[in-house]
Every structure is written in structure tokens, then in C-alpha cells.
Design a protein around this motif. Structure first.
Motif, PDB file in Angstrom:
ATOM      1  N   VAL A  93      64.166  57.892  29.366  1.00 30.85           N
ATOM      2  CA  VAL A  93      63.317  56.986  28.597  1.00 30.85           C
ATOM      3  C   VAL A  93      62.611  56.042  29.565  1.00 30.85           C
ATOM      4  N   LEU A 117      60.788  52.640  29.193  1.00 31.43           N
ATOM      5  CA  LEU A 117      60.520  51.553  28.245  1.00 31.43           C
ATOM      6  C   LEU A 117      59.083  51.051  28.376  1.00 31.43           C
ATOM      7  N   GLU A 163      56.794  53.635  26.932  1.00 33.08           N
ATOM      8  CA  GLU A 163      57.205  54.002  25.569  1.00 33.08           C
ATOM      9  C   GLU A 163      57.169  55.517  25.382  1.00 33.08           C
ATOM     10  N   SER A 194      61.223  51.139  21.322  1.00 32.93           N
ATOM     11  CA  SER A 194      62.521  50.610  21.747  1.00 32.93           C
ATOM     12  C   SER A 194      62.758  49.241  21.125  1.00 32.93           C
ATOM     13  N   THR A 244      66.448  47.221  24.340  1.00 31.91           N
ATOM     14  CA  THR A 244      67.205  48.434  24.659  1.00 31.91           C
ATOM     15  C   THR A 244      67.784  48.259  26.059  1.00 31.91           C
ATOM     16  N   CYS A 302      67.934  50.264  19.598  1.00 33.24           N
ATOM     17  CA  CYS A 302      67.918  51.731  19.620  1.00 33.24           C
ATOM     18  C   CYS A 302      66.577  52.256  20.138  1.00 33.24           C
ATOM     19  N   VAL A 303      66.529  53.566  20.355  1.00 33.58           N
ATOM     20  CA  VAL A 303      65.298  54.228  20.757  1.00 33.58           C
ATOM     21  C   VAL A 303      64.839  55.066  19.568  1.00 33.58           C
ATOM     22  N   VAL A 321      67.764  55.185  31.021  1.00 38.10           N
ATOM     23  CA  VAL A 321      66.746  54.305  30.423  1.00 38.10           C
ATOM     24  C   VAL A 321      66.187  53.447  31.554  1.00 38.10           C
TER      25      VAL A 321
END
Length: 180
Positions: A75, A77, A80, A99, A106, A155-156, A178
Motif C-alpha cells: 500500500v 498511502l 492512495e 486509508s 492507517t 483500515c484500507v 504499508v
């Protein structure tokens, strides 16, 4: 000027144009093909105009995941985006994610999938549905189907279709990374 003279000058102009546009080795005969375009003839005293249109068919390069090693889910962040990976290669993605909000971000880092629940409902947030939940960090942090417009409680969020793909691909113990 006579019609014959104008036709001759037009022909000379076409030959000069062809010579100027020819490759360094000179003018070569056109390649023949069963799919060649039909030839056209310009009547003396008239002018032919052609328009060429090109369409770009190349795609913009996809963003690279910021994760490496044995990561199964990655992921970003800041972008996105999320990816599924196997043996360091992207097998799915990038897909859009949403996120955590600033007040419930997150967590960043490397985690392992702890457990999964395909029909989970939040025990903290009014029994909200969390389809295709893949829990990977403490505090109930998971990948799951959810809004891509509003930030989560950490959460994602993925689209429902993408969350199903993550649910099916990620097993318990799979590495999740992440990155900022």
C-alpha cells in the motif's frame, strides 16, 4: 498559362516534394501489400489535399509499488494505491484505496495477515459491513470493501471487486507492507 504547362509544373512540384521527403538512399518504390491503400489521381488543374491523423495507443506507465522482498500486499498511502505481489512481481494493481483519516491514520510498516472474515461487521462502528476483511494490524486494521471517497478509521478501503481479489489472494501469515 496553358493547362499543359500548369500540369507539368504541378508534377515537377510533386516530384520535388517526394525527393525532399525520401530517405537518404533516394526515392524507392512503395512496398506492395494485399492491404495497400487505393491510389488516387489528381485531375489536371486541380489540387489534392490529404490529412493524416495519428492516435496515441501507448499507455502511461503504471506507478511502481514502494514495497519489496516477500511482500504479498503493498500500500502507498501518499499515492492512495495498492498492489498484490508474488516473488517481488506485481500480479494485480495498482488499484485505488482510501486509508485512515488524519485523526485515525492507517499504521505504516510491515505486518502479517492475522485473520480473515468474508462477511465481517464492525464491532466498533455501528455494525457497519466490512466485506472481504483481511486483518493485518492491531486494533482491527484490515483491507476491506468500503468507500473510496471518505477516509476510514484506519483500515484500507478497496472497491468491493478489489477487496474480493485481496481476500482470495492473501492467506493468513502473508506479508503486508504499508508505506507513506
Amino acid at each position: 498559362m496553358h493547362l499543359r504547362t500548369r500540369s507539368s509544373l504541378a508534377m515537377i512540384g510533386l516530384l520535388a516534394l517526394a525527393a525532399a521527403c525520401a530517405p537518404a538512399g533516394g526515392v524507392s518504390a512503395p512496398a506492395t501489400s494485399s492491404h495497400s491503400a487505393p491510389a488516387f489521381v489528381v485531375a489536371p488543374g486541380t489540387t489534392a489535399t490529404t490529412t493524416a491523423t495519428t492516435t496515441a495507443t501507448t499507455k502511461a506507465p503504471q506507478p511502481r509499488p514502494p514495497c519489496s522482498g516477500e511482500t504479498a500486499a503493498c500500500v502507498s498511502l501518499s499515492a492512495e494505491l495498492a498492489w498484490l505481489m508474488k516473488d517481488g512481481q506485481v500480479v494485480f494493481g495498482p488499484v485505488p484505496v482510501k486509508s485512515g483519516k488524519p485523526e485515525s491514520p492507517t499504521p505504516q510498516g510491515t505486518f502479517r495477515v492475522q485473520w480473515k472474515d468474508q462477511e465481517h461487521f464492525s464491532s466498533e462502528f455501528a455494525q457497519l459491513p466490512m466485506p472481504n476483511s483481511v486483518f493485518f494490524a492491531g486494533g482491527g486494521i484490515a483491507f476491506h470493501g468500503g468507500s473510496l471517497d471518505a477516509g476510514s478509521h484506519g483500515c484500507v478501503h478497496l472497491s468491493d471487486a478489489d477487496s474480493l481479489r485481496f481476500f482470495e489472494f492473501l492467506g493468513v501469515g502473508a506479508v503486508v507492507q504499508v508505506a507513506a
